[in-house]
Design an enzyme around this catalytic site. Structure first.
Site, PDB file in Angstrom:
ATOM      1  N   ASP A  51       0.898  -1.170   0.213  1.00 27.61           N
ATOM      2  CA  ASP A  51      -0.099  -0.058   0.056  1.00 27.61           C
ATOM      3  C   ASP A  51       0.805   1.323  -0.067  1.00 27.61           C
ATOM      4  O   ASP A  51       2.043   1.235   0.401  1.00 27.61           O
ATOM      5  CB  ASP A  51      -0.956   0.125   1.171  1.00 27.61           C
ATOM      6  CG  ASP A  51      -2.297   0.908   1.073  1.00 27.61           C
ATOM      7  OD1 ASP A  51      -2.326   1.554  -0.082  1.00 27.61           O
ATOM      8  OD2 ASP A  51      -2.857   1.094   2.134  1.00 27.61           O
ATOM      9  N   GLY A  52       0.391   2.589  -0.528  1.00 25.46           N
ATOM     10  CA  GLY A  52       0.975   3.923  -0.571  1.00 25.46           C
ATOM     11  C   GLY A  52       0.035   4.921  -0.039  1.00 25.46           C
ATOM     12  O   GLY A  52      -1.007   4.604   0.048  1.00 25.46           O
ATOM     13  N   GLU A  89       1.819   3.875  -4.391  1.00 25.09           N
ATOM     14  CA  GLU A  89       1.348   2.578  -4.554  1.00 25.09           C
ATOM     15  C   GLU A  89       2.334   1.657  -5.295  1.00 25.09           C
ATOM     16  O   GLU A  89       2.345   0.488  -5.004  1.00 25.09           O
ATOM     17  CB  GLU A  89      -0.031   2.512  -5.125  1.00 25.09           C
ATOM     18  CG  GLU A  89      -1.013   3.465  -4.568  1.00 25.09           C
ATOM     19  CD  GLU A  89      -1.746   2.462  -3.369  1.00 25.09           C
ATOM     20  OE1 GLU A  89      -1.360   1.366  -3.304  1.00 25.09           O
ATOM     21  OE2 GLU A  89      -2.747   2.716  -2.748  1.00 25.09           O
ATOM     22  N   ASP A 112      -4.662  -2.369  -3.079  1.00 29.21           N
ATOM     23  CA  ASP A 112      -6.040  -1.773  -3.095  1.00 29.21           C
ATOM     24  C   ASP A 112      -6.129  -0.715  -4.091  1.00 29.21           C
ATOM     25  O   ASP A 112      -7.087   0.161  -3.965  1.00 29.21           O
ATOM     26  CB  ASP A 112      -6.504  -1.083  -1.495  1.00 29.21           C
ATOM     27  CG  ASP A 112      -5.488  -0.052  -1.125  1.00 29.21           C
ATOM     28  OD1 ASP A 112      -4.640   0.241  -2.005  1.00 29.21           O
ATOM     29  OD2 ASP A 112      -5.572   0.153   0.169  1.00 29.21           O
ATOM     30  N   HIS A 155      -9.652  -0.356   3.590  1.00 31.52           N
ATOM     31  CA  HIS A 155     -10.348   0.007   4.706  1.00 31.52           C
ATOM     32  C   HIS A 155     -11.769  -0.912   4.581  1.00 31.52           C
ATOM     33  O   HIS A 155     -12.528  -0.406   5.195  1.00 31.52           O
ATOM     34  CB  HIS A 155     -10.931   1.449   4.585  1.00 31.52           C
ATOM     35  CG  HIS A 155      -9.387   2.436   4.615  1.00 31.52           C
ATOM     36  ND1 HIS A 155      -8.535   2.637   5.518  1.00 31.52           N
ATOM     37  CD2 HIS A 155      -9.262   3.298   3.421  1.00 31.52           C
ATOM     38  CE1 HIS A 155      -7.917   3.334   4.851  1.00 31.52           C
ATOM     39  NE2 HIS A 155      -8.027   3.725   3.777  1.00 31.52           N
ATOM     40  N   ASP A 197      -1.394  -0.461   4.859  1.00 35.03           N
ATOM     41  CA  ASP A 197      -1.939   1.064   5.172  1.00 35.03           C
ATOM     42  C   ASP A 197      -1.127   1.742   6.245  1.00 35.03           C
ATOM     43  O   ASP A 197      -0.748   2.829   6.321  1.00 35.03           O
ATOM     44  CB  ASP A 197      -3.243   1.018   5.062  1.00 35.03           C
ATOM     45  CG  ASP A 197      -3.861   2.690   5.060  1.00 35.03           C
ATOM     46  OD1 ASP A 197      -3.737   3.158   4.123  1.00 35.03           O
ATOM     47  OD2 ASP A 197      -4.205   2.874   6.206  1.00 35.03           O
TER      48      ASP A 197
END
Length: 246
Positions: A9-10, A48, A71, A128, A138
């Protein structure tokens, strides 16, 4: 499980602004490695991409197949769909503009191609949505973006506090409207977010994303009609009146 499970994740504050990336890796041998880093001025998309690149670099010497959980539809559609057209056109988009972040795309494509004997399974995870591995990646990315240096775990799976093998059943990408004429696309009725039990209606995705990004347990959903909005709230255990009271 014979696959290496990866979550990447970024995050970026300001987009552009300070950014961070996070990765969680679990091997079939029962080892977990967390990775992360920071860039002073960047974008969310670049972070990302960087997260996915760093994960695959770390795993270069491993022979097992990889399940990459991301994501970002930008990353997954880019590496599995769009990149073929970009290459044919000389790294120009269908609209005739230079492809953004080309150097990162080329790095990711090279790492992806190295694993032809055991292709990477690119799996979409809704951000989320209470998926433990995604939430942890995240958390790492957001911490680095905020200038913190979170403790990164390296050790046995049995001692890892995150249930990284609690994987989502649905990893399909949401339907793409990219190829449809803009005149045929239906505009969203609203965007809904749920943070700490409090729902909120947003008129733009940017406003909704700002509220949920980096908040553990936050939920969000696009509604295409008033009826759709009510159904989403009901699925969250709320009534339509909850929005009026928020």
């Amino acid at each position: 499980m014979n696959r290496i499970v990866v979550f990447s994740d970024g995050a970026a504050r300001g987009n552009p602004g300070p950014g961070g990336w996070g990765v969680v890796i679990a091997t079939p041998e029962g080892r977990v490695t967390e990775l992360g880093g920071r860039t002073r001025h960047t974008t969310n998309n670049r972070m990302e991409l960087t997260a996915a690149i760093e994960a695959l670099r770390h795993l270069r010497a491993t022979p097992q197949p990889i399940a990459m959980h991301v994501d970002s539809t930008y990353v997954i559609r880019g590496i599995t769909e769009w990149i073929h057209g970009w290459r044919r056109r000389g790294w120009v988009t269908a609209q005739g503009r230079p492809v953004l972040n080309r150097e990162l795309w080329e790095q990711l494509a090279a790492l992806n191609a190295e694993r032809r004997a055991a292709p990477i399974a690119w799996r979409y995870v809704r951000g989320h949505a209470a998926v433990p591995g995604n939430e942890r990646a995240d958390e790492i990315a957001v911490a680095f973006a905020g200038g913190q240096r979170p403790a990164l775990y390296t050790g046995a799976l049995i001692g890892y506090p995150v249930d990284i093998h609690d994987l989502p059943d649905d990893t399909d990408l949401p339907p793409s409207t990219r190829s449809r004429p803009s005149s045929e696309r239906q505009a969203p009725y609203s965007y809904l977010s749920l943070v700490n039990g409090r729902p909120m209606r947003h008129h733009t995705w940017a406003d909704c994303e700002r509220r949920v990004k980096g908040v553990s347990g936050a939920r969000f959903k696009k509604a295409m009609s008033a009826a759709d909005e009510s159904a989403i709230l009901a699925a969250w255990g709320l009534s339509a009146h909850a929005l009026d009271r928020a």
